[in-house]
Write a protein that holds these residues in place. Structure first.
Motif, short mmCIF file in Angstrom:
data_model
loop_
_atom_site.label_atom_id
_atom_site.label_comp_id
_atom_site.label_asym_id
_atom_site.label_seq_id
_atom_site.Cartn_x
_atom_site.Cartn_y
_atom_site.Cartn_z
N SER A 47 13.36 8.33 0.25
CA SER A 47 13.29 8.54 1.70
C SER A 47 12.58 7.35 2.36
O SER A 47 12.86 7.00 3.50
N TYR A 48 11.68 6.74 1.60
CA TYR A 48 11.01 5.53 2.08
C TYR A 48 12.04 4.40 2.24
O TYR A 48 12.07 3.72 3.27
N ILE A 56 2.11 11.93 9.06
CA ILE A 56 1.92 10.49 9.02
C ILE A 56 0.63 10.15 8.30
O ILE A 56 -0.31 10.93 8.26
N MET A 57 0.60 8.93 7.73
CA MET A 57 -0.62 8.47 7.05
C MET A 57 -1.58 7.85 8.04
O MET A 57 -2.76 7.70 7.77
N GLY A 58 -1.09 7.40 9.16
CA GLY A 58 -1.92 6.78 10.17
C GLY A 58 -0.99 6.16 11.20
O GLY A 58 0.22 6.13 10.98
N ARG A 84 0.83 -1.20 0.00
CA ARG A 84 0.00 0.00 0.00
C ARG A 84 0.87 1.26 0.00
O ARG A 84 0.77 2.08 -0.90
N PRO A 85 1.77 1.40 1.00
CA PRO A 85 2.62 2.59 0.97
C PRO A 85 3.49 2.65 -0.28
O PRO A 85 3.67 3.72 -0.84
N PHE A 86 3.99 1.51 -0.75
CA PHE A 86 4.92 1.56 -1.88
C PHE A 86 4.27 2.23 -3.09
O PHE A 86 4.85 3.11 -3.70
N PHE A 87 3.04 1.80 -3.43
CA PHE A 87 2.42 2.38 -4.62
C PHE A 87 1.98 3.81 -4.38
O PHE A 87 2.10 4.66 -5.27
N GLY A 88 1.50 4.09 -3.16
CA GLY A 88 1.15 5.47 -2.82
C GLY A 88 2.37 6.37 -2.98
O GLY A 88 2.32 7.43 -3.62
N VAL A 89 3.47 5.92 -2.43
CA VAL A 89 4.70 6.70 -2.46
C VAL A 89 5.19 6.83 -3.90
O VAL A 89 5.64 7.90 -4.32
N PHE A 90 5.05 5.77 -4.68
CA PHE A 90 5.50 5.79 -6.07
C PHE A 90 4.76 6.88 -6.86
O PHE A 90 5.37 7.69 -7.55
N ILE A 91 3.43 6.89 -6.70
CA ILE A 91 2.64 7.88 -7.44
C ILE A 91 3.00 9.30 -7.02
O ILE A 91 3.21 10.18 -7.84
N TRP A 92 3.13 9.47 -5.71
CA TRP A 92 3.50 10.81 -5.22
C TRP A 92 4.89 11.21 -5.70
O TRP A 92 5.13 12.37 -6.03
N THR A 103 4.52 12.64 2.65
CA THR A 103 5.40 13.32 1.70
C THR A 103 6.65 12.49 1.41
O THR A 103 7.59 12.98 0.80
N ASP A 104 6.67 11.24 1.86
CA ASP A 104 7.82 10.38 1.57
C ASP A 104 7.91 10.10 0.08
O ASP A 104 6.93 9.72 -0.55
#
Lengths: 398, 513
Positions: free
Chosen positions: B463-464, B448-450, B269-277, B458-459
């Motif tokens: 930075s991730y 934080i996302m949660g 979940r974070p990986f794809f979110g971070v990728f798009i951002w 903003t990662d």
């Protein structure tokens, strides 16, 4: 052509010989940070005079020591001793970097028991402490003439001194990171991990959502809502307010004293006021030396620790150059008259050791997330801490 | 002639230094059984000497340094990173299995009824030959660690204090002399009972025993003290009750880390979110800063403007200040919600305050704003350069043909500009894609996302990866982080290839103008 090759060969060999003699055996190598390096150079010099064994101290940053020692030691390039903080121990033990230490009972008894407990992991001692530190209530004597002894008094003073239009705050704690505000969270019984009878931590018993913790967080939430304390205050801002004399009372440690003094602010230190008659319990951090598991010089190390480091003279020398309450009781007796040191020591005496298990990294981040949501008022303390405990349990069970 | 001689000597000295270092490393690599280092070093040594001695292969001399640095600083790190991503290198798994076993075999414990043996040393000059260990019994040991019979020696105790003054021809040594022999003494292991006697401090010996025994056949470790048996399981020793011994070891795990990123919900979940951002972050930064930079460049390029040099100097300031300083000024000076300049102004004039860095959308806006501020001067500088290179005749001709300002910009200036600048824009995109400093100094990836989420809002990918590797959120997951870096590498390479293909199309267009 032939001659050329011969010349190159000859010079090469001479150079090889001169580089290869650079490594020496049977000496102590210590890694320390910039404040501790001169201290251990001094102590090492005396040790060399007494025994003829050379002591070398390499200066590195704290972070570099903790990271490098893990990588360099198995390769045989590590030091014999490192100077560091007790909360590294869990990680270092898990990586097999540090060796346990056997000390005679009579020497062990000369240390503050809390510091020995802090330096232990899984029932074994992994470091020999020299100082202990923890937070207490720092107050600006210009704004707060006498420190509060109960929380009600603290709230009254905070109300009177706070004046946001001139940027003056009666009471601040670094937020949302839960280290400095932990005394508030622990006063009514909040804890991080439960303890077994021998003092080691039980990771199955997560206390992030214990009643005491939630009550403490509710108190913090209320203070922010009432405008008695800013909800987000990083280290940089806290130190700025402190040195400008715009902070009445701050929960912080001995490291902030030089900062306040640099701004010419006259500060006093008192134990943190009681909450509903209960003593707030700060985290106690312990500094000391640890032994590299790969060191071939175990006997020298043991001798250095028993006969030269755990002595009143050395411990007083350390205090002189790095003034934090000594963990070595005979040395602490000598310095007790200093009111600031004494107040910190009293506050620490109510405290509990900062957990040193390797999972603390995860705990800090999950816990800080919950505190962030509480402090910016997006989640209730109950909800946020329950969630944090749930997440933590899930991560730890994997 | 003299010059040639000087060059000859210089060459010999430099080559000697190089060979000396190489031979030294060669010896070290043989001593430590490091096969890869040995091979690499031998090849390098041979190549360098060959290229400087052989007349035929002298051309190699000019290629070698570049080739060496390419291998050492680009190819090797990439290969090592890929290798690392296929291991379990993380907290608790940082050493090899042999090292871990050695570690357990070296673990010893003081025998429960162990006595302290004080010792006296005998020898000639500073050389120790014999040791007398003394507790309730007296043991004579030679320097090789063998226990010797008392009757072999003639012992002389003139002052009758129980400490012999002379044994055979060897005399009693004082503490300082003994200390000079410490390296030898502390290496001594004197077999005794179930264990051995060894130096415990500089003044005494004690009796130690092995804590663990290792059985290579069954790959198990046995605790001598309580008889518990530990099997090796997922790179650690585990007892049948589930008790785990530290440390574990590093082992090859194949594609497990990649699968963890792509399959585990916690990381996917974070990986794809971070990728798009990350894509948004790079695109917006590059386009916005390029647009602003180009706009300012066109204005500054106009010769009718007065004080051009002054404006240009002012506009370069964001680029000239070290970003480490300006980023901290933005973070604490401008964006801080309670004490920041922006919110103080807003509060006193409009009575509102904006959560610059603490609400998701605002935080993303703020980091973009700051990064555009940091990069537009660079874009302005390169655009100014590119504008100079456009032939004025072309624009002149267009004007005569009746093209307006906008038309001339769209049809001539911009296409010609973009041909020169496209590679720079792609480079800028790749840099922004991995611009760790800006994100880390401004927000550290927050808000934080949660509770307990691995990545913040903003990662960016880099930075991730850093958080996974070092910030201790999950312990130190170096291998997982290496897998993320490999993915970043693949993404950046893919984007660059596609974009360079497209720039070639642009070149064709430019040729047509």
């Amino acid at each position: 052509m032939r001659r050329k090759i011969l010349i190159v060969l000859a010079i090469s060999m001479i150079l090889v010989a001169s580089i290869a003699t650079a490594t020496v055996d049977g000496q102590l190598i210590i890694w320390a940070d910039d404040t501790r390096t001169p201290i251990f150079r001094e102590i090492g010099k005396v040790y060399t005079q007494l025994t003829g064994i050379p002591v070398t101290v390499h200066e590195m940053t704290m972070d570099a020591i903790a990271e490098q020692v893990v990588i360099a030691s198995p390769a045989g390039e590590g030091p014999d001793l490192i100077v560091g903080a007790h909360d590294w121990i869990g990680r270092l033990v898990r990586n097999g970097t540090v060796a346990s230490i056997d000390l005679p009972q009579d020497i062990l008894e000369e240390f503050d028991p809390v510091t020995i407990q802090a330096m232990s992991f899984g029932g074994k001692l992994y470091g020999v402490p020299y100082s202990r530190e923890g937070v207490a209530l720092l107050y600006n004597k210009g704004l707060v003439p006498t420190p509060p002894s109960t929380w009600d008094e603290l709230v009254d003073i905070a109300r009177r001194v706070t004046n946001t239009s001139i940027g003056q705050y009666g009471f601040i704690v670094e937020l949302p990171f839960p280290y400095n505000c932990f005394p508030i969270l622990s006063a009514l019984g909040g804890y991080v991990f439960g303890q077994s009878a021998d003092g080691s931590l039980v990771t199955d018993d997560i206390g992030l959502d214990s009643v005491g913790m939630i009550l403490g967080a509710t108190l913090i939430d209320w203070l922010i809502e009432e405008g008695l304390m800013p909800g987000e205050i990083p280290w940089e801002t806290m130190t700025g307010l402190l040195s400008e004399g715009k902070a009445g009372m701050v929960i912080t440690g001995p490291w902030s004293i030089p900062i306040a003094k640099s701004g010419g602010v006259d500060v006093g230190v008192a134990p943190i006021p009681t909450i509903c008659g209960q003593r707030p319990r700060p985290f106690v951090g312990v500094s000391g030396i640890m032994v590299n598991a790969y060191s071939p010089n175990k006997a020298i190390i043991q001798d250095f620790i028993e006969n030269h480091y755990a002595t009143k003279e050395s411990m007083l020398k350390i205090f002189e150059m790095d003034p934090r309450p000594s963990a070595f009781l005979p040395a602490f007796e000598e310095i007790k008259d200093d009111p600031i040191m004494n107040a910190f020591a009293e506050s620490i005496s109510y405290g509990m050791p900062l957990p040193n298990i390797p999972e603390m990294g995860t705990v800090w981040s999950v816990w800080a997330d919950a505190m962030t949501l509480i402090c910016n008022q997006t989640m209730s303390p109950h909800e946020a801490l329950k969630k944090a405990a749930e997440v933590l349990e899930e991560i730890l069970s994997n | 002639m003299e010059k040639r001689l000087l060059r000859f000597y210089l060459k010999i000295v430099l080559l000697s230094v190089f060979n000396a270092i190489a031979v030294f490393i060669l010896i070290l690599s043989i001593l430590s059984n490091d096969v890869y280092l040995l091979i690499a070093n031998t090849v390098l040594l041979a190549l360098v000497n060959l290229s400087s001695f052989s007349r035929k292969r002298y051309l190699l001399k000019y290629l070698l340094p570049g080739f060496f640095f390419l291998v050492a600083m680009v190819v090797l790190p990439i290969c090592y990173n890929i290798y690392l991503s296929m291991t379990n290198y993380s907290t608790g798994h940082v050493i090899g299995k042999d090292d871990a076993i050695k570690h357990f075999l070296n673990r010893e414990f003081l025998s429960p009824e162990s006595e302290k043996y004080s010792f006296t040393a005998y020898g000639e000059n500073a050389e120790i030959t014999l040791l007398v260990l003394k507790s309730s019994t007296e043991i004579i040991v030679d320097i090789n660690g063998n226990i010797r019979d008392k009757n072999e020696f003639s012992i002389l105790d003139t002052n009758q204090d129980g400490i012999p003054d002379k044994i055979n021809e060897w005399i009693l040594l004082d503490q300082l002399r003994v200390n000079a022999n410490i390296p030898r003494l502390q290496a001594l292991r004197i077999p005794y009972d179930n264990g051995w006697l060894r130096l415990s401090t500089l003044r005494e010996f004690r009796h130690y025993e092995h804590q663990y025994l290792y059985d290579r056949e069954t790959d198990t470790l046995t605790d001598v003290k309580n008889g518990r048996i530990y099997r090796s399981e997922s790179a650690r020793f585990v007892s049948s009750e589930g008790e785990v011994l530290d440390p574990g070891w590093t082992e090859y795990v194949g594609l497990r880390n990649y699968l963890r990123i792509l399959i585990t919900d916690r990381y996917r979940r974070p990986f794809f979110g971070v990728f798009i951002w990350t894509i948004e972050w790079s695109l917006v930064t590059v386009t916005a800063s390029f647009a602003l930079g180009l706009f300012l460049a066109i204005i500054l390029n106009d010769s009718r403007l007065r004080f051009r040099k002054f404006y240009r100097s002012l506009l370069i300031v964001p680029y000239a200040i070290p970003s480490f300083i300006s980023l901290l000024v933005w973070r604490y000076g401008f964006f801080s919600s309670e004490f920041g300049f922006l919110n103080r102004m807003l509060r006193s004039f409009a009575g509102i305050s904006i959560p610059w860095l603490s609400a998701v959308t605002w935080a993303r806006f703020s980091v973009l704003l700051t990064n555009v501020w940091l990069t537009f001067p660079y874009m302005m500088l390169v655009s100014l350069g590119a504008l100079q290179s456009i032939q004025p005749q072309l624009l002149e001709a267009a004007r005569i043909d009746g093209a307006g300002n906008w038309q001339r910009f769209r049809k001539i200036t911009f296409p010609l500009l973009i041909v020169t600048l496209a590679p720079l824009l792609i480079g800028s995109f790749a840099t922004t894609f991995n611009n760790f400093t800006v994100i880390w100094l401004l927000t550290e990836g927050r808000p934080i996302m949660g509770v307990g989420e691995v990545a913040g809002s903003t990662d960016i990918l880099i930075s991730y990866a850093y958080k996974l590797a070092f910030s201790g959120r999950e312990g130190n997951e170096m291998a997982l982080s290496a897998a993320v870096s490999v993915l970043i590498f693949v993404i950046v390479v893919a984007i660059s290839i596609v974009s360079f293909r497209r720039t070639r199309v642009l070149e064709d267009i430019a040729d047509e103008i």
